[in-house]
Design an enzyme around this catalytic site. Sequence first.
Site, PDB file in Angstrom:
ATOM      1  N   ARG A 179      16.783 -19.819 -27.324  1.00 38.56           N
ATOM      2  CA  ARG A 179      15.504 -19.780 -28.048  1.00 38.56           C
ATOM      3  C   ARG A 179      15.702 -18.992 -29.337  1.00 38.56           C
ATOM      4  NH1 ARG A 179      10.766 -15.956 -27.353  1.00 38.56           N
ATOM      5  NH2 ARG A 179       9.193 -16.951 -28.634  1.00 38.56           N
TER       6      ARG A 179
ATOM      7  N   HIS B  56       7.770 -16.624 -35.705  1.00 46.66           N
ATOM      8  CA  HIS B  56       8.058 -15.338 -35.067  1.00 46.66           C
ATOM      9  C   HIS B  56       7.845 -14.276 -36.151  1.00 46.66           C
ATOM     10  CE1 HIS B  56      10.197 -13.439 -31.428  1.00 46.66           C
ATOM     11  NE2 HIS B  56       9.875 -12.419 -32.214  1.00 46.66           N
TER      12      HIS B  56
ATOM     13  N   GLU C  68       3.713 -14.510 -29.660  1.00 48.72           N
ATOM     14  CA  GLU C  68       2.902 -13.304 -29.498  1.00 48.72           C
ATOM     15  C   GLU C  68       1.811 -13.146 -30.557  1.00 48.72           C
ATOM     16  OE1 GLU C  68       5.587  -9.986 -29.180  1.00 48.72           O
ATOM     17  OE2 GLU C  68       6.536 -10.760 -27.370  1.00 48.72           O
TER      18      GLU C  68
ATOM     19  N   ASN D 141       5.988 -13.511 -22.542  1.00 47.58           N
ATOM     20  CA  ASN D 141       6.951 -12.431 -22.758  1.00 47.58           C
ATOM     21  C   ASN D 141       6.470 -11.237 -21.953  1.00 47.58           C
ATOM     22  OD1 ASN D 141       8.136 -14.160 -24.537  1.00 47.58           O
ATOM     23  ND2 ASN D 141       7.486 -13.086 -26.381  1.00 47.58           N
TER      24      ASN D 141
ATOM     25  N   TYR E 259       7.441  -7.291 -20.561  1.00 42.66           N
ATOM     26  CA  TYR E 259       8.312  -6.113 -20.615  1.00 42.66           C
ATOM     27  C   TYR E 259       7.854  -5.008 -19.674  1.00 42.66           C
ATOM     28  CZ  TYR E 259      10.543  -8.308 -24.572  1.00 42.66           C
ATOM     29  OH  TYR E 259      11.249  -9.191 -25.348  1.00 42.66           O
TER      30      TYR E 259
ATOM     31  N   GLU F 132      10.746 -14.227 -22.875  1.00 45.03           N
ATOM     32  CA  GLU F 132      11.434 -12.979 -23.261  1.00 45.03           C
ATOM     33  C   GLU F 132      11.277 -11.990 -22.128  1.00 45.03           C
ATOM     34  OE1 GLU F 132      10.157 -10.996 -26.834  1.00 45.03           O
ATOM     35  OE2 GLU F 132      10.178 -12.859 -27.977  1.00 45.03           O
TER      36      GLU F 132
HETATM   37  O1  IFM Z   1      11.864  -7.610 -30.330  1.00 44.66           O
HETATM   38  C1  IFM Z   1      10.629  -8.005 -29.850  1.00 44.66           C
HETATM   39  C2  IFM Z   1      10.417  -9.486 -30.094  1.00 44.66           C
HETATM   40  O2  IFM Z   1      10.521  -9.805 -31.446  1.00 44.66           O
HETATM   41  C3  IFM Z   1       9.041  -9.907 -29.633  1.00 44.66           C
HETATM   42  N1  IFM Z   1       8.806  -9.476 -28.259  1.00 44.66           N
HETATM   43  C4  IFM Z   1       9.101  -8.126 -27.922  1.00 44.66           C
HETATM   44  C5  IFM Z   1      10.510  -7.751 -28.365  1.00 44.66           C
HETATM   45  C6  IFM Z   1      10.824  -6.299 -27.978  1.00 44.66           C
HETATM   46  O3  IFM Z   1       9.911  -5.435 -28.573  1.00 44.66           O
END
Ligand code: IFM
Length: 457
Positions: free
Chosen positions: A84, A128, A173, A299, A301, A353
Amino acid sequence: MNSPIPLHPRHRFPPDFVWGVATSSFQIEGAAGADGKGESIWDRFCRQPGAIADGSNGDIACDHYHRWEADLDLIAKLGVDAYRFSVSWPRVQPLGQGAFNAPGLDFYERIVDGLLARGIRPYLTLNHWDLPQALQDAGGWAARDTVHRFVDYAQHVAARLGDRIAAITTHNEPWVVAVLGHEAGIFAPGIRHRGTAMQVAHHLLLSHGLALQALRAQGCRSRLGIVLNLSPIGPATDSPEDAAAARLEDGRSVRWYMDPLFKGEYPADVWQHLGGDVPQVEPGDLEAIRTTMDFLGINYYTRGVVSASGAWDVHASGKPLTDMGWEIVPEGLTELLQRMHRDWTLPPLYVMENGAAFRDTLEGGRVHDRERSDYIAAHIGAVGDALAAGVPMAGYMVWSLMDNFEWSSGYAKRFGIVHVDYETLARTPKDSYLWYRDFLQVQHAKRAAAAALATAR
Ligand code: IFM
Protein backbone atom coordinates in the site's frame (compact mmCIF):
# COMPACT_ATOMS: atom_id res chain seq x y z
CA MET A 1 16.57 -14.63 26.40
CA ASN A 2 13.00 -14.02 25.32
CA SER A 3 11.01 -16.98 24.10
CA PRO A 4 10.48 -16.98 20.32
CA ILE A 5 7.27 -15.42 19.04
CA PRO A 6 5.06 -18.15 17.60
CA LEU A 7 4.87 -18.23 13.82
CA HIS A 8 1.80 -20.47 13.92
CA PRO A 9 -0.95 -18.45 15.57
CA ARG A 10 -3.88 -20.48 16.82
CA HIS A 11 -5.96 -18.55 14.28
CA ARG A 12 -6.92 -19.56 10.79
CA PHE A 13 -6.76 -16.97 8.04
CA PRO A 14 -8.66 -17.63 4.80
CA PRO A 15 -6.48 -18.48 1.77
CA ASP A 16 -7.38 -15.20 0.05
CA PHE A 17 -6.53 -13.08 3.12
CA VAL A 18 -4.24 -10.26 1.94
CA TRP A 19 -0.99 -9.70 3.85
CA GLY A 20 0.75 -6.43 3.20
CA VAL A 21 2.97 -3.56 4.21
CA ALA A 22 2.33 0.18 3.82
CA THR A 23 3.97 3.59 3.27
CA SER A 24 2.89 7.04 2.05
CA SER A 25 4.36 9.44 -0.50
CA PHE A 26 5.39 12.43 1.63
CA GLN A 27 6.84 10.22 4.35
CA ILE A 28 9.28 8.33 2.13
CA GLU A 29 9.74 9.83 -1.33
CA GLY A 30 11.82 12.98 -0.84
CA ALA A 31 12.67 14.55 -4.23
CA ALA A 32 10.55 17.48 -3.10
CA GLY A 33 11.18 19.63 -6.15
CA ALA A 34 12.23 17.00 -8.69
CA ASP A 35 10.88 16.56 -12.20
CA GLY A 36 8.22 19.24 -12.00
CA LYS A 37 6.64 18.30 -8.66
CA GLY A 38 4.56 21.11 -7.14
CA GLU A 39 4.65 22.26 -3.52
CA SER A 40 2.39 20.44 -1.05
CA ILE A 41 0.89 21.77 2.17
CA TRP A 42 3.36 19.60 4.09
CA ASP A 43 6.33 21.13 2.21
CA ARG A 44 5.05 24.53 3.31
CA PHE A 45 4.08 23.49 6.88
CA CYS A 46 7.55 22.05 7.58
CA ARG A 47 8.99 25.52 6.97
CA GLN A 48 7.00 27.03 9.84
CA PRO A 49 9.33 27.43 12.83
CA GLY A 50 8.38 24.96 15.58
CA ALA A 51 5.94 22.96 13.44
CA ILE A 52 8.13 19.81 13.30
CA ALA A 53 9.73 18.56 16.53
CA ASP A 54 13.22 18.09 15.08
CA GLY A 55 12.96 20.95 12.58
CA SER A 56 13.12 18.48 9.69
CA ASN A 57 11.16 18.28 6.44
CA GLY A 58 10.36 15.88 3.60
CA ASP A 59 12.89 17.21 1.09
CA ILE A 60 14.93 14.00 1.11
CA ALA A 61 13.02 11.71 3.50
CA CYS A 62 14.06 8.13 2.55
CA ASP A 63 14.84 9.18 -1.03
CA HIS A 64 12.47 6.47 -2.20
CA TYR A 65 11.89 8.47 -5.40
CA HIS A 66 15.41 7.50 -6.50
CA ARG A 67 15.76 4.21 -4.60
CA TRP A 68 12.39 2.69 -5.46
CA GLU A 69 13.79 -0.35 -7.23
CA ALA A 70 15.82 -1.57 -4.28
CA ASP A 71 12.85 -0.79 -2.02
CA LEU A 72 10.53 -2.91 -4.17
CA ASP A 73 13.08 -5.73 -3.91
CA LEU A 74 12.87 -5.46 -0.11
CA ILE A 75 9.08 -5.70 -0.31
CA ALA A 76 9.32 -8.74 -2.60
CA LYS A 77 11.78 -10.50 -0.26
CA LEU A 78 9.36 -9.91 2.61
CA GLY A 79 6.83 -12.12 0.83
CA VAL A 80 3.75 -9.88 1.15
CA ASP A 81 0.77 -10.17 -1.19
CA ALA A 82 0.23 -6.40 -1.37
CA TYR A 83 2.00 -3.08 -1.00
CA ARG A 84 0.00 0.00 0.00
CA PHE A 85 1.48 3.32 -1.13
CA SER A 86 0.11 6.76 -1.91
CA VAL A 87 0.33 9.08 -4.89
CA SER A 88 1.56 12.59 -4.20
CA TRP A 89 -1.10 14.78 -5.82
CA PRO A 90 1.32 17.71 -6.45
CA ARG A 91 3.83 15.32 -8.06
CA VAL A 92 1.30 14.32 -10.70
CA GLN A 93 -0.66 17.61 -10.90
CA PRO A 94 1.55 20.39 -9.50
CA LEU A 95 -1.19 22.99 -9.01
CA GLY A 96 -4.00 20.55 -8.14
CA GLN A 97 -5.88 21.58 -11.28
CA GLY A 98 -5.01 22.01 -14.91
CA ALA A 99 -1.93 20.37 -16.41
CA PHE A 100 -0.71 16.96 -15.26
CA ASN A 101 3.01 16.30 -14.87
CA ALA A 102 4.16 13.41 -17.05
CA PRO A 103 7.35 12.53 -15.07
CA GLY A 104 5.27 12.29 -11.87
CA LEU A 105 2.78 9.88 -13.42
CA ASP A 106 5.68 7.93 -14.96
CA PHE A 107 7.15 7.43 -11.49
CA TYR A 108 3.98 5.79 -10.18
CA GLU A 109 3.71 3.74 -13.34
CA ARG A 110 7.21 2.38 -12.63
CA ILE A 111 6.13 1.54 -9.07
CA VAL A 112 2.96 -0.24 -10.22
CA ASP A 113 4.68 -2.20 -12.99
CA GLY A 114 7.62 -2.96 -10.70
CA LEU A 115 5.25 -4.39 -8.10
CA LEU A 116 3.37 -6.49 -10.64
CA ALA A 117 6.65 -7.80 -12.05
CA ARG A 118 7.51 -8.97 -8.54
CA GLY A 119 4.09 -10.59 -8.02
CA ILE A 120 2.83 -7.95 -5.55
CA ARG A 121 -0.63 -6.35 -5.75
CA PRO A 122 -0.61 -2.53 -5.73
CA TYR A 123 -2.99 -0.84 -3.22
CA LEU A 124 -3.03 2.84 -4.10
CA THR A 125 -4.12 5.75 -1.86
CA LEU A 126 -5.02 9.00 -3.61
CA ASN A 127 -4.80 11.34 -0.61
CA HIS A 128 -2.38 10.67 2.21
CA TRP A 129 -2.45 14.36 3.21
CA ASP A 130 -0.06 16.09 0.75
CA LEU A 131 -2.58 18.45 -0.85
CA PRO A 132 -1.12 20.81 -3.51
CA GLN A 133 -0.30 24.13 -1.80
CA ALA A 134 -1.92 25.99 -4.73
CA LEU A 135 -5.27 24.45 -3.76
CA GLN A 136 -4.72 25.42 -0.12
CA ASP A 137 -4.13 28.98 -1.31
CA ALA A 138 -7.59 28.79 -2.91
CA GLY A 139 -9.23 27.58 0.33
CA GLY A 140 -8.03 23.96 0.60
CA TRP A 141 -10.41 21.25 1.81
CA ALA A 142 -12.63 23.90 3.39
CA ALA A 143 -13.57 25.07 -0.13
CA ARG A 144 -16.20 23.04 -1.95
CA ASP A 145 -14.34 23.45 -5.23
CA THR A 146 -11.52 21.23 -3.89
CA VAL A 147 -14.03 18.35 -3.91
CA HIS A 148 -14.34 18.64 -7.69
CA ARG A 149 -10.58 19.10 -8.15
CA PHE A 150 -10.05 15.83 -6.23
CA VAL A 151 -12.55 13.96 -8.41
CA ASP A 152 -10.72 15.15 -11.56
CA TYR A 153 -7.37 14.07 -10.10
CA ALA A 154 -8.79 10.68 -9.09
CA GLN A 155 -10.18 10.12 -12.57
CA HIS A 156 -6.88 11.00 -14.21
CA VAL A 157 -4.82 8.69 -11.97
CA ALA A 158 -7.31 5.85 -12.39
CA ALA A 159 -7.41 6.29 -16.17
CA ARG A 160 -3.62 5.91 -16.27
CA LEU A 161 -3.09 3.18 -13.65
CA GLY A 162 -6.48 1.73 -12.69
CA ASP A 163 -6.19 -1.28 -15.00
CA ARG A 164 -3.30 -2.57 -12.83
CA ILE A 165 -4.33 -1.48 -9.31
CA ALA A 166 -5.98 -4.01 -6.99
CA ALA A 167 -7.54 -1.40 -4.70
CA ILE A 168 -7.87 2.39 -4.66
CA THR A 169 -8.35 4.25 -1.37
CA THR A 170 -9.67 7.79 -1.75
CA HIS A 171 -8.51 9.26 1.58
CA ASN A 172 -6.30 8.13 4.42
CA GLU A 173 -7.63 9.11 7.86
CA PRO A 174 -9.96 12.06 7.14
CA TRP A 175 -10.22 12.68 10.92
CA VAL A 176 -6.50 13.54 10.98
CA VAL A 177 -6.77 15.97 8.07
CA ALA A 178 -9.84 17.64 9.56
CA VAL A 179 -9.06 17.70 13.29
CA LEU A 180 -5.25 17.69 13.56
CA GLY A 181 -4.90 19.89 10.46
CA HIS A 182 -7.77 22.36 10.95
CA GLU A 183 -8.86 22.26 14.61
CA ALA A 184 -5.76 21.43 16.65
CA GLY A 185 -3.51 22.98 13.99
CA ILE A 186 -0.62 20.61 14.74
CA PHE A 187 -0.61 19.12 11.21
CA ALA A 188 -0.66 20.91 7.85
CA PRO A 189 -2.14 23.34 7.02
CA GLY A 190 -1.98 24.39 10.69
CA ILE A 191 -5.45 25.97 11.05
CA ARG A 192 -7.21 26.18 14.46
CA HIS A 193 -10.94 26.52 13.90
CA ARG A 194 -13.52 23.84 14.73
CA GLY A 195 -16.10 24.98 12.19
CA THR A 196 -13.49 24.83 9.42
CA ALA A 197 -12.47 21.35 10.56
CA MET A 198 -16.04 20.07 10.32
CA GLN A 199 -16.47 21.56 6.84
CA VAL A 200 -13.20 19.92 5.81
CA ALA A 201 -14.39 16.54 7.11
CA HIS A 202 -17.62 16.91 5.13
CA HIS A 203 -15.78 17.82 1.92
CA LEU A 204 -13.38 14.90 2.32
CA LEU A 205 -16.31 12.50 2.68
CA LEU A 206 -18.20 14.10 -0.21
CA SER A 207 -15.17 13.95 -2.50
CA HIS A 208 -14.76 10.29 -1.56
CA GLY A 209 -18.33 9.45 -2.59
CA LEU A 210 -18.23 11.49 -5.80
CA ALA A 211 -14.84 10.02 -6.75
CA LEU A 212 -16.21 6.48 -6.34
CA GLN A 213 -19.14 7.32 -8.62
CA ALA A 214 -16.86 8.95 -11.22
CA LEU A 215 -14.34 6.07 -11.20
CA ARG A 216 -17.08 3.47 -11.62
CA ALA A 217 -18.64 5.54 -14.42
CA GLN A 218 -15.34 5.47 -16.31
CA GLY A 219 -15.12 1.69 -15.96
CA CYS A 220 -12.42 1.48 -13.25
CA ARG A 221 -12.23 -2.13 -12.11
CA SER A 222 -10.09 -1.58 -8.98
CA ARG A 223 -11.79 -2.18 -5.65
CA LEU A 224 -12.73 1.18 -4.15
CA GLY A 225 -12.86 2.31 -0.53
CA ILE A 226 -11.64 4.68 2.18
CA VAL A 227 -9.32 4.26 5.19
CA LEU A 228 -10.33 5.55 8.64
CA ASN A 229 -8.25 5.76 11.82
CA LEU A 230 -10.45 4.27 14.51
CA SER A 231 -10.12 3.24 18.15
CA PRO A 232 -12.48 1.88 20.75
CA ILE A 233 -13.17 4.87 23.01
CA GLY A 234 -13.95 4.29 26.68
CA PRO A 235 -14.42 6.39 29.83
CA ALA A 236 -11.56 6.80 32.33
CA THR A 237 -13.90 6.07 35.29
CA ASP A 238 -17.45 4.87 35.97
CA SER A 239 -18.69 8.44 36.46
CA PRO A 240 -21.62 9.64 34.29
CA GLU A 241 -19.48 12.65 33.26
CA ASP A 242 -16.72 10.45 31.86
CA ALA A 243 -19.28 8.21 30.16
CA ALA A 244 -20.82 11.25 28.42
CA ALA A 245 -17.41 12.59 27.41
CA ALA A 246 -16.42 9.20 25.96
CA ARG A 247 -19.70 8.94 24.05
CA LEU A 248 -19.10 12.38 22.53
CA GLU A 249 -15.52 11.52 21.57
CA ASP A 250 -16.74 8.29 19.97
CA GLY A 251 -19.24 10.43 18.08
CA ARG A 252 -16.61 12.86 16.87
CA SER A 253 -13.94 10.35 15.91
CA VAL A 254 -15.84 7.19 14.91
CA ARG A 255 -19.56 7.81 14.26
CA TRP A 256 -18.99 11.16 12.47
CA TYR A 257 -17.34 9.14 9.69
CA MET A 258 -19.03 5.74 9.91
CA ASP A 259 -22.64 7.01 10.04
CA PRO A 260 -22.58 9.13 6.87
CA LEU A 261 -20.55 6.49 5.00
CA PHE A 262 -22.82 3.59 5.94
CA LYS A 263 -26.14 5.15 7.02
CA GLY A 264 -26.22 8.40 5.04
CA GLU A 265 -26.60 10.62 8.12
CA TYR A 266 -24.48 12.52 10.64
CA PRO A 267 -24.89 11.47 14.30
CA ALA A 268 -27.58 13.71 15.87
CA ASP A 269 -25.84 14.04 19.27
CA VAL A 270 -22.62 15.37 17.71
CA TRP A 271 -24.52 17.64 15.32
CA GLN A 272 -26.31 19.18 18.30
CA HIS A 273 -23.08 19.48 20.29
CA LEU A 274 -21.37 21.37 17.44
CA GLY A 275 -23.91 24.20 17.46
CA GLY A 276 -22.74 26.86 14.99
CA ASP A 277 -19.78 24.74 13.89
CA VAL A 278 -21.83 22.24 11.85
CA PRO A 279 -20.82 21.92 8.18
CA GLN A 280 -22.83 23.19 5.24
CA VAL A 281 -24.41 20.13 3.65
CA GLU A 282 -26.13 20.50 0.28
CA PRO A 283 -29.00 18.37 -1.01
CA GLY A 284 -27.65 15.09 -2.39
CA ASP A 285 -24.36 15.22 -0.42
CA LEU A 286 -25.27 12.49 2.04
CA GLU A 287 -26.53 10.18 -0.70
CA ALA A 288 -23.19 10.65 -2.50
CA ILE A 289 -21.18 9.97 0.67
CA ARG A 290 -23.11 6.75 1.18
CA THR A 291 -22.03 5.36 -2.23
CA THR A 292 -21.36 1.64 -1.83
CA MET A 293 -17.73 0.71 -1.15
CA ASP A 294 -15.91 -2.50 -2.04
CA PHE A 295 -13.88 -2.43 1.19
CA LEU A 296 -13.31 -0.37 4.29
CA GLY A 297 -9.79 0.16 5.62
CA ILE A 298 -9.04 0.71 9.30
CA ASN A 299 -5.83 2.00 10.82
CA TYR A 300 -5.44 0.86 14.41
CA TYR A 301 -2.66 1.73 16.84
CA THR A 302 -4.19 2.08 20.32
CA ARG A 303 -7.41 2.65 22.29
CA GLY A 304 -8.84 5.97 23.45
CA VAL A 305 -9.59 6.72 27.11
CA VAL A 306 -11.60 9.84 27.90
CA SER A 307 -11.97 11.81 31.10
CA ALA A 308 -14.42 14.72 31.40
CA SER A 309 -12.04 16.62 33.66
CA GLY A 310 -9.19 16.84 31.16
CA ALA A 311 -6.30 14.79 29.95
CA TRP A 312 -6.13 11.19 31.08
CA ASP A 313 -2.74 9.98 32.32
CA VAL A 314 -1.65 7.32 29.87
CA HIS A 315 0.55 5.73 32.56
CA ALA A 316 -2.51 5.09 34.76
CA SER A 317 -3.36 1.66 33.38
CA GLY A 318 0.17 0.27 33.63
CA LYS A 319 -0.04 -0.97 30.06
CA PRO A 320 3.21 -0.85 28.05
CA LEU A 321 3.67 2.20 25.83
CA THR A 322 5.27 2.69 22.43
CA ASP A 323 7.74 5.50 21.73
CA MET A 324 4.75 7.63 20.66
CA GLY A 325 3.42 7.27 24.22
CA TRP A 326 0.54 5.13 22.93
CA GLU A 327 -0.73 2.22 25.06
CA ILE A 328 -0.28 -1.23 23.54
CA VAL A 329 -3.79 -2.75 23.53
CA PRO A 330 -4.16 -5.53 20.93
CA GLU A 331 -7.49 -6.66 22.37
CA GLY A 332 -8.80 -3.17 21.60
CA LEU A 333 -8.52 -4.04 17.91
CA THR A 334 -10.75 -7.09 18.30
CA GLU A 335 -13.21 -5.03 20.34
CA LEU A 336 -13.26 -2.31 17.67
CA LEU A 337 -13.76 -4.74 14.78
CA GLN A 338 -16.57 -6.58 16.55
CA ARG A 339 -18.30 -3.31 17.42
CA MET A 340 -18.12 -2.15 13.80
CA HIS A 341 -19.53 -5.45 12.57
CA ARG A 342 -22.36 -5.08 15.09
CA ASP A 343 -23.25 -1.40 14.54
CA TRP A 344 -22.96 -1.03 10.76
CA THR A 345 -23.47 -3.20 7.68
CA LEU A 346 -19.97 -3.36 6.27
CA PRO A 347 -18.06 -4.48 3.18
CA PRO A 348 -14.90 -6.60 3.69
CA LEU A 349 -12.53 -4.96 6.20
CA TYR A 350 -8.80 -4.48 6.02
CA VAL A 351 -6.47 -3.35 8.75
CA MET A 352 -4.58 -1.02 6.40
CA GLU A 353 -2.07 0.19 9.02
CA ASN A 354 -0.86 -1.28 12.28
CA GLY A 355 2.56 -0.94 13.84
CA ALA A 356 4.61 0.79 16.49
CA ALA A 357 7.46 3.23 17.02
CA PHE A 358 10.24 2.10 19.34
CA ARG A 359 13.72 3.44 20.09
CA ASP A 360 15.66 1.16 17.81
CA THR A 361 19.41 0.90 17.73
CA LEU A 362 21.44 -0.42 14.85
CA GLU A 363 24.31 -2.52 16.18
CA GLY A 364 26.54 -4.75 14.10
CA GLY A 365 24.13 -4.61 11.19
CA ARG A 366 21.11 -5.74 13.24
CA VAL A 367 18.18 -4.08 14.97
CA HIS A 368 16.82 -6.33 17.73
CA ASP A 369 13.30 -4.87 17.89
CA ARG A 370 11.61 -7.70 19.70
CA GLU A 371 8.95 -5.30 21.04
CA ARG A 372 7.84 -4.50 17.49
CA SER A 373 7.59 -8.18 16.47
CA ASP A 374 5.58 -8.84 19.64
CA TYR A 375 3.32 -5.88 18.84
CA ILE A 376 2.67 -7.07 15.28
CA ALA A 377 2.17 -10.70 16.30
CA ALA A 378 -0.31 -9.72 19.02
CA HIS A 379 -2.32 -7.53 16.65
CA ILE A 380 -2.40 -10.23 13.96
CA GLY A 381 -3.78 -12.46 16.71
CA ALA A 382 -6.42 -9.80 17.46
CA VAL A 383 -7.48 -9.82 13.80
CA GLY A 384 -7.67 -13.62 13.99
CA ASP A 385 -9.94 -13.32 17.04
CA ALA A 386 -12.22 -10.94 15.10
CA LEU A 387 -12.32 -13.36 12.17
CA ALA A 388 -13.22 -16.21 14.51
CA ALA A 389 -16.06 -14.04 15.86
CA GLY A 390 -17.46 -13.61 12.35
CA VAL A 391 -16.05 -10.20 11.34
CA PRO A 392 -15.42 -10.13 7.55
CA MET A 393 -11.67 -9.44 7.66
CA ALA A 394 -9.95 -9.38 4.25
CA GLY A 395 -6.39 -8.27 5.03
CA TYR A 396 -3.75 -6.88 7.35
CA MET A 397 -0.88 -4.47 6.57
CA VAL A 398 2.07 -3.47 8.71
CA TRP A 399 2.89 0.23 9.11
CA SER A 400 5.52 0.75 7.93
CA LEU A 401 7.90 -0.81 5.45
CA MET A 402 10.70 1.53 6.55
CA ASP A 403 11.45 4.27 9.06
CA ASN A 404 10.19 7.55 7.65
CA PHE A 405 9.04 11.13 8.27
CA GLU A 406 6.56 10.85 11.13
CA TRP A 407 4.79 14.17 10.47
CA SER A 408 5.11 16.68 13.33
CA SER A 409 7.43 14.25 15.17
CA GLY A 410 9.96 14.40 12.32
CA TYR A 411 12.41 11.50 11.96
CA ALA A 412 12.85 10.70 15.65
CA LYS A 413 9.95 8.19 15.75
CA ARG A 414 10.78 5.00 13.91
CA PHE A 415 7.85 2.83 12.74
CA GLY A 416 9.72 0.82 10.10
CA ILE A 417 10.42 -2.91 9.93
CA VAL A 418 13.39 -1.74 7.87
CA HIS A 419 15.84 0.65 9.52
CA VAL A 420 16.86 3.77 7.60
CA ASP A 421 20.15 5.50 8.37
CA TYR A 422 19.30 9.12 7.60
CA GLU A 423 22.99 10.01 7.06
CA THR A 424 23.65 7.39 4.39
CA LEU A 425 20.04 6.39 3.57
CA ALA A 426 21.14 2.75 3.91
CA ARG A 427 18.31 0.29 4.57
CA THR A 428 18.73 -2.54 7.10
CA PRO A 429 15.92 -5.05 7.70
CA LYS A 430 15.16 -5.19 11.43
CA ASP A 431 14.42 -8.40 13.31
CA SER A 432 10.69 -7.57 12.95
CA TYR A 433 11.09 -7.69 9.14
CA LEU A 434 12.65 -11.15 9.49
CA TRP A 435 9.88 -12.26 11.84
CA TYR A 436 7.11 -11.04 9.48
CA ARG A 437 8.90 -12.68 6.53
CA ASP A 438 9.06 -16.02 8.35
CA PHE A 439 5.45 -15.68 9.51
CA LEU A 440 4.33 -15.05 5.93
CA GLN A 441 6.25 -18.08 4.70
CA VAL A 442 4.20 -20.19 7.08
CA GLN A 443 0.98 -18.57 5.83
CA HIS A 444 1.97 -19.22 2.21
CA ALA A 445 2.81 -22.84 3.02
CA LYS A 446 -0.60 -23.30 4.66
CA ARG A 447 -2.25 -21.76 1.60
CA ALA A 448 -0.36 -24.10 -0.73
CA ALA A 449 -1.26 -27.11 1.40
CA ALA A 450 -4.95 -26.13 1.39
CA ALA A 451 -4.87 -25.66 -2.40
CA ALA A 452 -3.17 -29.06 -2.89
CA LEU A 453 -5.79 -30.71 -0.69
CA ALA A 454 -8.61 -29.07 -2.63
CA THR A 455 -7.13 -30.33 -5.95
CA ALA A 456 -6.67 -33.84 -4.57
CA ARG A 457 -10.32 -34.08 -3.50
O1 IFM B 1 2.69 7.62 10.07
C1 IFM B 1 1.32 7.65 10.26
C2 IFM B 1 0.59 7.46 8.95
O2 IFM B 1 0.95 8.42 8.01
C3 IFM B 1 -0.90 7.56 9.15
N1 IFM B 1 -1.34 6.68 10.23
C4 IFM B 1 -0.62 6.72 11.46
C5 IFM B 1 0.87 6.57 11.22
C6 IFM B 1 1.63 6.59 12.55
O3 IFM B 1 1.40 7.79 13.22
